[in-house]
Design an enzyme around this catalytic site. Structure first.
Site, PDB file in Angstrom:
ATOM      1  CB  CYS A 242      -0.864   0.169   1.283  1.00 34.36           C
ATOM      2  SG  CYS A 242      -1.902   1.297   1.062  1.00 34.36           S
TER       3      CYS A 242
ATOM      4  CG  ASN B 281      -7.406  24.500  12.578  1.00 37.89           C
ATOM      5  OD1 ASN B 281      -8.266  24.069  13.174  1.00 37.89           O
ATOM      6  ND2 ASN B 281      -6.318  24.359  12.450  1.00 37.89           N
TER       7      ASN B 281
ATOM      8  CB  CYS C 105       2.035  20.452   4.338  1.00 37.16           C
ATOM      9  SG  CYS C 105       1.201  21.484   2.840  1.00 37.16           S
TER      10      CYS C 105
END
EC number: 2.1.1.190
Length: 465
Positions: free
Chosen positions: A101, A332, A422
């Site tokens: 995977c 957020n 990120c």
């Protein structure tokens, strides 16, 4: 008369006259490789016959046997098929599908080693692209390495075996370095209640007459409920709709259908009444944020709560401050900032998310927030909402970073800028711009937002020098 071959000096040149590169001979067998270090993509780096090789499933310090998967002009790619000398940081993957995977690439590595490697990658990227070292390194934010992922997309495919038997249904994530799907029975990084649904999902898919029209199923889990979003390329029959509604009712799920026209056709079909929202709480601020199952959210709720608290502590927001929150999403960071600041201006490129942000501000009784939709790649410094400047700025851009944004926000002369990233490479690139603008990199660190994956989530504080 047959055409004659051109002389060799012509045959070895391309149509534009440049010399063609010599054809590489494929690497035969499974040679032994010594893994020297990690790349910035958290892949093992080795050398073979003088050439760099990026090796999956290999840790620094290990000796492995590797099967080559791709050959390129300047580097090769391979996967370790046998570990001859394992690293002390190697462990048995917790997922039975880990070898195939592509959802997780680092399950063979201890969580502590994973986050340490990601911290080193952040520091190396900052040094390489910005020639900068943070004055202080923030200790990594860590949490549970399993059961953390509150959103995921499972691909659906009918595969016809070569033997000619009936097509088999495959439900899962993409395989490593492939567009094929891994057929999974569980996913340990999903919340246990979501992972437990997978066998029943496959059974219901097989019973559905319109299974060929279902492209994928999204799972979104809030604090209290789990939602399924079924992406179908053709209308579902009444029988299939009843079948999926019964499945949702049986498992206590919210069910949404994403129709064949576009993303805006997503509609809730079960329960038939009630709001089309899930939610998560930020207890440290007494807030609850609602989200649609297809909205962007931080998928790791534990790390997100830690991250928000740390962000506000680093920015040191004061009651008199006017704060700018860029790439604000559904609020957020915005809402917590509003509990500390005089005013928050929250800007996002997607109108749908600014609407969601306003909904959340209203539901939480916060009235000192302006939500604005704007193109952040253009000069927004003359926009009406930018008048008056800002004391502190927070930005949380996508992987491509925020180069144009940081070139613009330096004109506000804010005392502190907090950058959530990120992608350490684009963070480092943008850090160079802020350093040139007179800021110093006072603190930086990593957050284990995506355990077992190669994603590096980081946070950096820039203060006026």
């Amino acid at each position: 008369m047959p055409a004659r071959k051109p002389p060799s000096f012509v045959r070895n040149r391309s149509a534009n006259g440049n010399k063609r590169p010599a054809k590489q001979k494929p690497v035969q067998g499974t040679p032994e490789l010594q893994i020297e270090r990690f790349s910035h993509e958290v892949r093992g780096i080795a050398r073979h016959q003088g050439k760099t090789v990026f090796v999956d499933n290999a840790l620094p310090g290990e000796k492995v046997r590797a099967r080559f998967t791709a050959q390129r002009a300047k580097f090769d790619e391979a996967v370790a098929v046998e570990i001859l000398e394992p690293s002390p940081e190697r462990l048995s993957p917790p997922c039975p599908h880990a070898e195939v995977c592509g959802g997780c690439a680092l399950q063979q590595m201890t969580p502590e080693a994973q986050i340490h490697a990601k911290q080193q990658i952040l520091l190396e990227q900052l040094q390489r692209f910005a020639k900068a070292t943070p004055e202080a390194i923030i200790p990594p934010l860590t949490g549970a390495p399993l059961g953390y992922r509150h959103k995921a997309r499972l691909g659906v495919r009918l595969v016809k075996p070569k033997s000619g038997s009936k097509p088999q249904l495959v439900l899962g994530f993409r395989e490593k370095s492939s567009n094929d799907l891994t057929d999974i029975e569980q996913c340990p990084v999903l919340p246990s209640a979501a992972s437990a649904l997978i066998p029943s999902l496959k059974k219901t898919l097989l019973q559905s007459a319109g299974r060929r029209a279902i492209g994928h199923i999204e799972i979104a889990a809030g604090d209290d409920h789990i939602a399924l979003v079924i992406r179908h390329l053709q209308p579902l029959s009444a029988e299939d709709l009843a079948r999926w509604s019964a499945f949702a009712r049986q498992h206590g799920l919210h069910l949404y259908l994403q129709g064949e026209s576009d993303d805006h056709s997503t509609r809730k079909v079960w329960p038939p009444s009630g709001p089309e929202r899930l939610s998560y709480a930020l207890p440290a601020f007494g807030l609850t944020l609602n989200f649609h199952p297809r909205d962007f959210i931080q998928v790791n709720f534990d790390i997100n709560r830690q991250m928000v608290s740390q962000a506000l502590a680093l920015l040191d927001v004061q009651p008199q401050d006017r704060v700018l929150d860029l790439f604000c999403g559904l609020g957020n960071f915005t809402l917590p900032l509003a509990t500390r600041a005089r005013e928050v201006v929250a800007v996002e490129g997607l109108m749908s998310l600014t609407r969601r942000g306003r909904e959340n501000a209203e539901a939480n009784g916060l009235h000192n927030i302006q939500f604005q939709a704007a193109d952040l790649n253009s000069d927004f410094t003359r926009s009406p909402w930018a008048r008056g400047g800002f004391d502190r700025i927070l930005l949380d851009p996508p992987r491509s970073g925020a180069l144009e944004v940081v070139r613009n926000i330096r004109h506000f002369d804010a005392s502190a800028i907090l950058y959530i990233s990120c992608n350490p490479a684009t963070l480092a690139r943008d850090a160079g711009e802020l350093l040139q603008a007179g800021y110093r990199l006072s603190k930086a660190g990593v957050m284990d937002m995506f355990p077992h994956t190669t994603h590096v989530e980081s946070i950096a504080l820039f203060e006026k020098a």
